[in-house]
Design a protein around this motif. Structure first.
Motif, PDB file in Angstrom:
ATOM      1  N   ALA A   1      -9.938  78.955 160.527  1.00  0.00           N
ATOM      2  CA  ALA A   1     -10.930  79.110 161.582  1.00  0.00           C
ATOM      3  C   ALA A   1     -12.281  79.498 160.997  1.00  0.00           C
ATOM      4  O   ALA A   1     -13.333  78.988 161.412  1.00  0.00           O
ATOM      5  N   ALA A   2     -12.262  80.399 160.015  1.00  0.00           N
ATOM      6  CA  ALA A   2     -13.513  80.817 159.374  1.00  0.00           C
ATOM      7  C   ALA A   2     -14.183  79.636 158.677  1.00  0.00           C
ATOM      8  O   ALA A   2     -15.416  79.496 158.702  1.00  0.00           O
ATOM      9  N   ALA A   3     -13.392  78.767 158.068  1.00  0.00           N
ATOM     10  CA  ALA A   3     -13.946  77.597 157.396  1.00  0.00           C
ATOM     11  C   ALA A   3     -14.603  76.649 158.393  1.00  0.00           C
ATOM     12  O   ALA A   3     -15.677  76.073 158.121  1.00  0.00           O
ATOM     13  N   LEU A   4     -14.003  76.460 159.545  1.00  0.00           N
ATOM     14  CA  LEU A   4     -14.601  75.602 160.571  1.00  0.00           C
ATOM     15  C   LEU A   4     -15.963  76.132 160.998  1.00  0.00           C
ATOM     16  O   LEU A   4     -16.922  75.362 161.180  1.00  0.00           O
ATOM     17  N   VAL A   5     -16.051  77.454 161.161  1.00  0.00           N
ATOM     18  CA  VAL A   5     -17.328  78.050 161.560  1.00  0.00           C
ATOM     19  C   VAL A   5     -18.363  77.887 160.452  1.00  0.00           C
ATOM     20  O   VAL A   5     -19.519  77.518 160.694  1.00  0.00           O
TER      21      VAL A   5
ATOM     22  N   GLU B   1     -18.559  75.605 158.191  1.00  0.00           N
ATOM     23  CA  GLU B   1     -18.942  74.208 158.036  1.00  0.00           C
ATOM     24  C   GLU B   1     -19.608  73.634 159.281  1.00  0.00           C
ATOM     25  O   GLU B   1     -19.955  72.452 159.308  1.00  0.00           O
ATOM     26  N   GLY B   2     -19.787  74.464 160.299  1.00  0.00           N
ATOM     27  CA  GLY B   2     -20.423  73.984 161.529  1.00  0.00           C
ATOM     28  C   GLY B   2     -19.580  72.989 162.288  1.00  0.00           C
ATOM     29  O   GLY B   2     -20.125  72.103 162.973  1.00  0.00           O
ATOM     30  N   LEU B   3     -18.268  73.113 162.209  1.00  0.00           N
ATOM     31  CA  LEU B   3     -17.366  72.160 162.847  1.00  0.00           C
ATOM     32  C   LEU B   3     -16.768  72.688 164.144  1.00  0.00           C
ATOM     33  O   LEU B   3     -15.817  72.109 164.677  1.00  0.00           O
ATOM     34  N   GLU B   4     -17.311  73.763 164.660  1.00  0.00           N
ATOM     35  CA  GLU B   4     -16.848  74.294 165.941  1.00  0.00           C
ATOM     36  C   GLU B   4     -17.045  73.245 167.034  1.00  0.00           C
ATOM     37  O   GLU B   4     -18.096  72.604 167.118  1.00  0.00           O
ATOM     38  N   ALA B   5     -16.020  73.046 167.865  1.00  0.00           N
ATOM     39  CA  ALA B   5     -16.093  72.048 168.932  1.00  0.00           C
ATOM     40  C   ALA B   5     -17.205  72.386 169.910  1.00  0.00           C
ATOM     41  O   ALA B   5     -17.477  73.560 170.194  1.00  0.00           O
TER      42      ALA B   5
ATOM     43  N   LEU C   1     -11.166  74.230 167.562  1.00  0.00           N
ATOM     44  CA  LEU C   1     -11.066  72.823 167.176  1.00  0.00           C
ATOM     45  C   LEU C   1     -11.433  71.874 168.315  1.00  0.00           C
ATOM     46  O   LEU C   1     -11.726  70.699 168.071  1.00  0.00           O
ATOM     47  N   GLY C   2     -11.388  72.371 169.553  1.00  0.00           N
ATOM     48  CA  GLY C   2     -11.540  71.471 170.698  1.00  0.00           C
ATOM     49  C   GLY C   2     -10.331  70.581 170.847  1.00  0.00           C
ATOM     50  O   GLY C   2     -10.443  69.407 171.227  1.00  0.00           O
ATOM     51  N   ALA C   3      -9.150  71.131 170.560  1.00  0.00           N
ATOM     52  CA  ALA C   3      -7.934  70.318 170.452  1.00  0.00           C
ATOM     53  C   ALA C   3      -7.151  70.202 171.751  1.00  0.00           C
ATOM     54  O   ALA C   3      -6.194  69.429 171.811  1.00  0.00           O
TER      55      ALA C   3
END
Length: 722
Positions: free
Chosen positions: A261-265, A267-271, A350-352
């Motif tokens: 989750a920290a990596a998504l934030v 990398e700016g990949l938050e849904a 993730l917006g999953a």
């Protein structure tokens, strides 16, 4: 070989699904629907029935239901062996015997032996004892097995007796994760869309059972091009091929997911719609800053390279990432509730939710909502809820596991504190998860009465005052149950064979106890009526289900693009929980830090789980026992490098010790287990003639939830004579 010897002995050999064309034809002519009660998946099947015209009367082979999401036309080894097990359990062996099932009610003598009695006498004595317990201000407790489709009759009995002290093995067999999910998304069910995912992350499967449907979905996903990553302390038995394995210590799965989750934030990949989907997202994101790859590596015992590779895969696949913790019994070890909360939060980030390859949010059915009412009562009945102590407390008493039913720890605590005066149980053997037989004997002897309603006479059943022989799942029809999927399946089992000896259905036993206790006994009719109403609402009928056993109902499920319906107060995924904070758990979902550093110097984290095939060895099948011995499935598994560092070779005798005692096992050296963990197979809860790894565990409750934390159990391992 094992399956051929487990399923009734037809002439032709079975194929991979345990069936063949001859038996398919026989099933069409003389078959009946049922379900396997080996685990909470309750896989549906049709049993081929042999009649006097086509052979010896009885049960032949099983044909897994294609409409059930977990059987998909097959069963696991436990399912195929269950016919022999049930027939064996149903055999009467006299009042003094210990094997099989009693042929009549048994009453315990003062010297601990049993004598046969009549149903009228047994029920009258039990009714008097229940009344005496209530007259002294002590509650009546009911313990239910999660794998019993008819367990709601026991819930109804507790309701009729005016008690909310309902306890379930479910709270100790994997529903800690369910409790965490309830805090995050409410009564909705999270179902991973493995079929369409680009990345499938299988979490904590080694503590559960890989069903045929689960294995088939993972195999199909890889064949379609998805990447399958296993995050677990061990590659579980029955696990199909995976693309990568991240070995983590038991109970640390959440650390890796939080790093993801920290990596998504970062990398700016938050849904884009994450804020609209999750309550408390900003506060959670702030907490993610400390969850670095190096931190995750320290907590899990995995290499930093493995962690980095996992994070890269997660970021590349978003949002089509299916975080899959759906094995029955998965995440049974400590930190399971927090791991489940993190999974729900990660899906929001993730917006999953309800997107292809993500996770479906399937609304809970009215039928399961009714079960929760029976377990915990409504908010308006404060007086009755207070009687059972199921009102959430802020004193560290761990009420969160009581959302659906109390845990075994609650039950043991209540009995030993003198608050509980009587126990009625349909699952006495599961007490082994909370206490050893000696402690259970002291505990049960302090009660006014203890009653076991079961199809067998196990070690813990023989500690009760009364053993009331009930029908097996093959001898009585079952209440409906729901297998949650994108398109849920509604299942119901029929009676396959006539009851043996003087045994009764659980429904009738519960009604008899209620009548003997002088309380309202119409609960069974009410439960039956609710069942029929639920089936009617789903466009089904008992007759239709009796013929097919399992029917998928699209109207109960969801479609891609549907707005997710979270059954929470905010209508969103709740990442912050006041209830968790009040109970002593984490307010914001995260990692419940415990002594999770990688063990060393001969000290290991202990993994305990039941393998389907070793569980099947409870049957008398020599083929099963031979298979278990040949494949060395009855050994302690230890990482080969860790073993060699201790001077342990293949098949060496080793002493496994904990603060609770020592046992001697033979070692099996493998590469598919974390270097800091060892695995001991749990053949069955009852271990009269074998080793029970549970005796090495001193159970303690998880913070805030109250279910057993087995991940912190540590053992030392040394070679015999070293």
């Amino acid at each position: 070989m094992a399956l051929a010897g487990c399923s009734g002995g037809a002439d032709a050999e079975p194929n991979a699904s345990g069936s063949n064309s001859a038996m398919d034809a026989a099933a069409a002519a003389a078959g009946a629907a049922s379900c396997c009660t080996g685990c909470s998946a309750l896989c549906a099947f049709r049993a081929c029935l042999r009649t006097a015209e086509n052979g010896d009367a009885g049960i032949g082979r099983f044909l897994g239901s294609a409409a059930h999401p977990e059987s998909v036309g097959s069963l696991c080894a436990y399912g195929y062996a269950s016919a022999e097990m049930l027939v064996s359990d149903a055999s009467a062996s006299g009042a003094e015997g210990e094997a099989g099932r009693a042929g009549a009610p048994l009453r315990r003598r003062d010297d601990g032996s049993f004598e046969e009695t009549t149903w009228d006498d047994a029920l009258a004595r039990i009714g008097e004892a229940l009344a005496a317990a209530k007259g002294q201000g002590r509650s009546v407790a009911v313990l239910v097995d999660e794998c019993d489709p008819n367990g709601r009759y026991l819930y109804g009995l507790a309701d009729a007796l005016g008690s909310r002290r309902v306890y379930s093995y479910a709270s100790d067999g994997g529903s800690d994760a369910r409790c965490g999910e309830l805090q995050a998304i409410g009564a909705s069910r999270a179902v991973p869309d493995v079929e369409q995912a680009r990345l499938v992350v299988v979490v904590g499967a080694s503590s559960g059972r890989m069903t045929p449907g689960h294995a088939a979905r993972l195999t199909a996903a890889r064949e379609r091009g998805a990447v399958v990553v296993l995050v677990d302390a061990m590659v579980p038995f029955g696990m199909p091929a995976v693309d990568a394995w991240v070995p983590v210590l038991p109970g640390t799965e959440a650390a890796l997911l939080l790093a993801g989750a920290a990596a998504l934030v970062r990398e700016g990949l938050e849904a884009e719609g994450a804020s609209a989907c999750a309550e408390g997202l900003d506060a959670w994101k702030e907490s993610l800053a400390s969850y670095t790859p190096a931190w995750a590596a320290r907590k899990t015992g995995a290499s930093e390279a493995d962690v980095e590779a996992f994070l890269a895969r997660l970021c590349a696949a978003a949002p089509a990432c299916a975080i899959d913790a759906s094995c029955p019994g998965s995440l049974r070890f400590g930190n399971a509730a927090e791991t489940a909360r993190v999974v729900c939060a990660l899906n929001a980030l993730l917006g999953a939710y309800n997107v292809a390859g993500g996770t479906f949010v399937v609304p809970e059915t009215s039928w399961d909502a009714a079960a929760r009412y029976y377990a915990t009562g409504s908010a308006e009945e404060e007086d009755r809820a207070a009687d059972g102590g199921f009102v959430p407390r802020a004193d560290g008493g761990a009420p969160l596991a009581r959302v659906e039913a109390g845990s075994l720890f609650d039950l043991v605590e209540g009995i030993e504190a003198g608050e509980i005066g009587a126990l009625v149980t349909g699952a006495p053997e599961v007490l082994a998860w909370a206490c050893d037989a000696e402690r259970a004997q002291r505990m049960l002897s302090s009660l006014d009465v203890s009653v076991s309603i079961c199809a067998g006479r196990g070690q813990y059943a023989r500690l009760c005052d009364f053993i009331l022989p009930r029908c097996s799942s093959f001898e009585e029809p079952g209440l409906p149950h729901v297998a949650y999927a994108q398109k849920p399946a509604v299942c119901r089992s029929a009676a396959l064979i006539a009851p043996a000896d003087d045994v009764r259905p659980l429904r009738d036993v519960c009604c008899g106890i209620a009548e003997a206790a002088g309380v309202e006994s119409s609960f069974a009719q009410e439960i039956d009526a609710r069942a029929e109403a639920f089936l009617a609402d789903a466009g089904l009928s008992s007759e239709a289900l009796g013929d097919s056993g399992s029917v998928q109902v699209a109207s109960l499920g969801v479609s891609y693009g549907d707005a997710p319906l979270f059954a929470t107060g905010s209508g969103k995924v709740e990442l912050r929980s006041a209830a968790c904070a009040d109970a002593g758990a984490l307010e914001v979902c995260g990692f419940a830090d415990a002594a999770n550093a990688a063990p060393e110097n001969g000290v290991f984290r202990l993994l305990v789980a039941a393998l389907p095939i070793t569980s099947a060895a409870r049957a008398s099948s020599e083929a099963v026992r031979a298979f278990v011995g040949k494949e060395r499935l009855d050994r302690m598994l230890i990482n080969a490098e860790s073993a060699r560092a201790l001077g342990i070779a293949e098949d060496d005798e080793v002493v496994v010790s904990s603060s609770s005692g020592s046992q001697t096992w033979r070692a099996r050296l493998v590469g598919h287990i974390h270097p800091g963990a060892v695995f001991l197979p749990l053949a069955a809860v009852e271990q009269d003639d074998g080793l029970s790894p549970l005796l090495l565990v001193e159970p303690h409750a998880t913070a805030g939830f109250g279910t057993p934390d087995l991940s912190q159990a540590t053992v030392t391992v040394r070679k015999v004579g070293a």
